[in-house]
Write a protein that holds these residues in place. Structure first.
Motif, PDB file in Angstrom:
ATOM      1  N   LEU A 118     -11.569 -38.202 -56.252  1.00  0.00           N
ATOM      2  CA  LEU A 118     -11.401 -36.776 -56.547  1.00  0.00           C
ATOM      3  C   LEU A 118     -10.541 -36.525 -57.776  1.00  0.00           C
ATOM      4  O   LEU A 118     -10.651 -35.486 -58.414  1.00  0.00           O
ATOM      5  CB  LEU A 118     -10.761 -36.067 -55.345  1.00  0.00           C
ATOM      6  CG  LEU A 118     -11.353 -36.326 -53.958  1.00  0.00           C
ATOM      7  CD1 LEU A 118     -10.605 -35.484 -52.939  1.00  0.00           C
ATOM      8  CD2 LEU A 118     -12.840 -36.035 -53.931  1.00  0.00           C
ATOM      9  N   ASP A 377     -13.197 -24.331 -56.582  1.00  0.00           N
ATOM     10  CA  ASP A 377     -12.892 -24.913 -55.274  1.00  0.00           C
ATOM     11  C   ASP A 377     -13.315 -24.001 -54.128  1.00  0.00           C
ATOM     12  O   ASP A 377     -13.017 -24.278 -52.969  1.00  0.00           O
ATOM     13  CB  ASP A 377     -11.404 -25.230 -55.161  1.00  0.00           C
ATOM     14  CG  ASP A 377     -10.514 -24.010 -55.416  1.00  0.00           C
ATOM     15  OD1 ASP A 377     -11.012 -23.008 -55.956  1.00  0.00           O
ATOM     16  OD2 ASP A 377      -9.316 -24.068 -55.066  1.00  0.00           O
ATOM     17  N   TYR A 388     -12.617 -31.049 -53.563  1.00  0.00           N
ATOM     18  CA  TYR A 388     -12.118 -30.874 -54.927  1.00  0.00           C
ATOM     19  C   TYR A 388     -13.184 -30.155 -55.724  1.00  0.00           C
ATOM     20  O   TYR A 388     -14.373 -30.485 -55.655  1.00  0.00           O
ATOM     21  CB  TYR A 388     -11.793 -32.206 -55.618  1.00  0.00           C
ATOM     22  CG  TYR A 388     -11.477 -32.006 -57.099  1.00  0.00           C
ATOM     23  CD1 TYR A 388     -10.209 -31.607 -57.494  1.00  0.00           C
ATOM     24  CD2 TYR A 388     -12.456 -32.135 -58.080  1.00  0.00           C
ATOM     25  CE1 TYR A 388      -9.910 -31.368 -58.823  1.00  0.00           C
ATOM     26  CE2 TYR A 388     -12.174 -31.907 -59.416  1.00  0.00           C
ATOM     27  CZ  TYR A 388     -10.909 -31.516 -59.788  1.00  0.00           C
ATOM     28  OH  TYR A 388     -10.620 -31.266 -61.104  1.00  0.00           O
ATOM     29  N   PHE A 404      -4.997 -28.874 -57.161  1.00  0.00           N
ATOM     30  CA  PHE A 404      -5.285 -30.187 -56.590  1.00  0.00           C
ATOM     31  C   PHE A 404      -4.375 -30.462 -55.407  1.00  0.00           C
ATOM     32  O   PHE A 404      -3.197 -30.091 -55.417  1.00  0.00           O
ATOM     33  CB  PHE A 404      -5.080 -31.270 -57.666  1.00  0.00           C
ATOM     34  CG  PHE A 404      -5.530 -32.643 -57.247  1.00  0.00           C
ATOM     35  CD1 PHE A 404      -6.873 -32.951 -57.152  1.00  0.00           C
ATOM     36  CD2 PHE A 404      -4.602 -33.627 -56.948  1.00  0.00           C
ATOM     37  CE1 PHE A 404      -7.293 -34.213 -56.768  1.00  0.00           C
ATOM     38  CE2 PHE A 404      -5.002 -34.902 -56.558  1.00  0.00           C
ATOM     39  CZ  PHE A 404      -6.357 -35.192 -56.477  1.00  0.00           C
TER      40      PHE A 404
END
Length: 455
Positions: A118, A377, A388, A404
């Motif tokens: 990711l 997202d 992700y 993130f």
């Protein structure tokens, strides 16, 4: 401290790329891009990637088929994406709405999804977003390339490459949201009707430059140029601890500055130190800002999906930036963002027309774009939100800030950056020092923190 990602061996088997065309007949016409759309600085391809876990509620459904069919339906409304760009007089970009379609690749991977996949920059991007030979030009090429890759765990990856002249992050989110609505079978799709109206960002008559634009100043200084063929890319995670550490280095009156401002100030300072720029040289940081933040005057219609980006710059001598406390850089970043107004946007648009769409300043410049709230997202094709979703990495001197969640489950912002190998090592060292508060004049003693570096 550097924490390199584990590289899981990955093999991807791709089907031959196909062209997906609108599901119904669409107008065959020529559409003109705006003077903001076709600026030289947006003539590049930007990759976006989204990772999806298996969903029991979608058992038996193929994400490739679902998304391919939804894409065809979406192109009925966003039919310019199925066309091709050409240059008219004075290199003016136009869209030939020919209905030729967008490139689509079906693929299968030999492993299950893993968290280390990711982290941008994606170590598997070349496999999850295959560059079809001859497809990555700006003129006469497909405007979108999409690859959907199934994984053995039942999850999948949706990867996309966009010709940036067609839209910005908000426009792309609107387009992807429509695909997701059709994929989920929403009866009222699209919920937002797309609007072209690119003339909103055309130059005035007569055009006139009314604001200073340091981001477009011509600088011929090879000593500050980077060799794009000798760059590596790493990403750096800023969580709560990192942000607290940076804010502690600011006076109380600045500690409520935005995450973007303090991260940008920190990165600009560390990058300049790492590049070892001569003390008297001028360095810049350009902040990509959407004109949508201008609440009055521009009259951007609901559903508009064109580019709205300008990039006001902050300037400093290298010596001042590197020697002064962090507050100096933060205040410069705030000042650059503060230039945004209707008149500033109009002035940029007119500059494009008057000066022939010049490229932004390259030498001594660093460009940053905050995409943490772009919404990538939140794109749900029926399998839920991606684990992700965001830009796949940095591009030369441009860094994208992406929301993130790291392997510890901590929410934060990850920033990919491109630098030559020896410069990257110095940059990482300086960034680590800043979060450790070493040698910072107006800092306070706090618990040491780490910057998580991801190869």
């Amino acid at each position: 401290m550097a924490c390199p990602s584990t590289i899981v061996p990955l093999t991807v088997v791709r089907h031959e790329a196909e062209l997906v065309v609108p599901a119904k007949s669409t107008p065959k016409e020529i559409k003109q891009l705006s003077d903001i759309d076709d600026q030289e600085g947006l003539r590049f391809q930007v990759p976006v990637i989204m990772f999806y876990k298996k969903s029991p509620s979608m058992e038996g459904k193929d994400p490739v088929r679902v998304i391919r069919e939804a894409l065809a339906k979406t192109l009925v409304f966003y039919y310019p994406f199925a066309g091709r760009l050409f240059e008219a007089s004075n290199r003016k970009l136009m869209v030939d709405c020919s209905g030729q379609g967008v490139l689509f690749i079906e693929a299968d991977a030999n492993v299950g999804l893993h968290h280390d996949m990711l982290q941008p920059p994606s170590p598997y991007l070349d496999q999850l977003l295959y560059n079809v030979p001859g497809s990555d030009g700006i003129i006469g090429c497909p405007l979108l390339l999409i690859q959907v890759t199934r994984f053995v765990c039942g999850g999948f990856v949706f990867a996309l490459r966009l010709n940036h002249t067609m839209c910005d992050a908000a426009g792309l989110f609107q387009f992807l949201s429509t695909i997701s609505e059709f994929a989920r079978g929403e009866p009222n799709a699209p919920s937002v009707t797309p609007v072209w109206e690119r003339e909103v960002f055309n130059a005035r008559n007569p055009p006139r430059i009314t604001c200073p634009h340091h981001e477009f100043e011509e600088v011929r200084d090879t000593s500050m140029a980077m060799d794009n063929n000798n760059l590596i890319q790493r990403s750096f995670f800023f969580g709560d601890e990192e942000l607290i550490a940076l804010r502690k280095q600011l006076p109380p009156c600045l500690r409520n500055c935005s995450k973007f401002e303090v991260i940008t100030a920190c990165l600009w300072r560390c990058r300049t130190i790492a590049l070892e720029v001569d003390p008297d040289k001028i360095v810049r940081v350009s902040c990509l800002v959407t004109a949508r933040v201008v609440k009055k005057g521009l009259c951007i219609p609901l559903g508009f999906y064109g580019n709205t980006l300008v990039y006001p710059a902050a300037l400093s001598t290298s010596e001042m930036l590197c020697r002064k406390p962090l507050r100096y850089a933060v205040e410069l970043v705030q000042s650059a963002k503060g230039q945004m107004s209707e008149e500033y946007v109009r002035s940029v648009t007119d500059l494009m027309a008057i000066k022939g769409r010049p490229l932004y300043t390259v030498a001594g410049n660093y460009i940053v774009s905050d995409t943490t709230r772009a919404g990538f997202d939140k794109i749900d094709f029926g399998w839920g939100n991606p684990v992700y979703g965001g830009v796949a990495g940095a591009i030369s001197l441009i860094s994208f800030y992406v929301a993130f969640k790291n392997s510890k489950g901590e929410d934060g912002i990850v920033v990919p950056i491109c630098l030559p190998p020896p410069v990257m090592e110095r940059f990482q060292h300086e960034l680590h020092k800043m979060t450790q508060l070493g040698g910072v004049e107006d800092s306070y003693v706090i618990k040491p923190t780490k910057i998580q570096s991801m190869l």
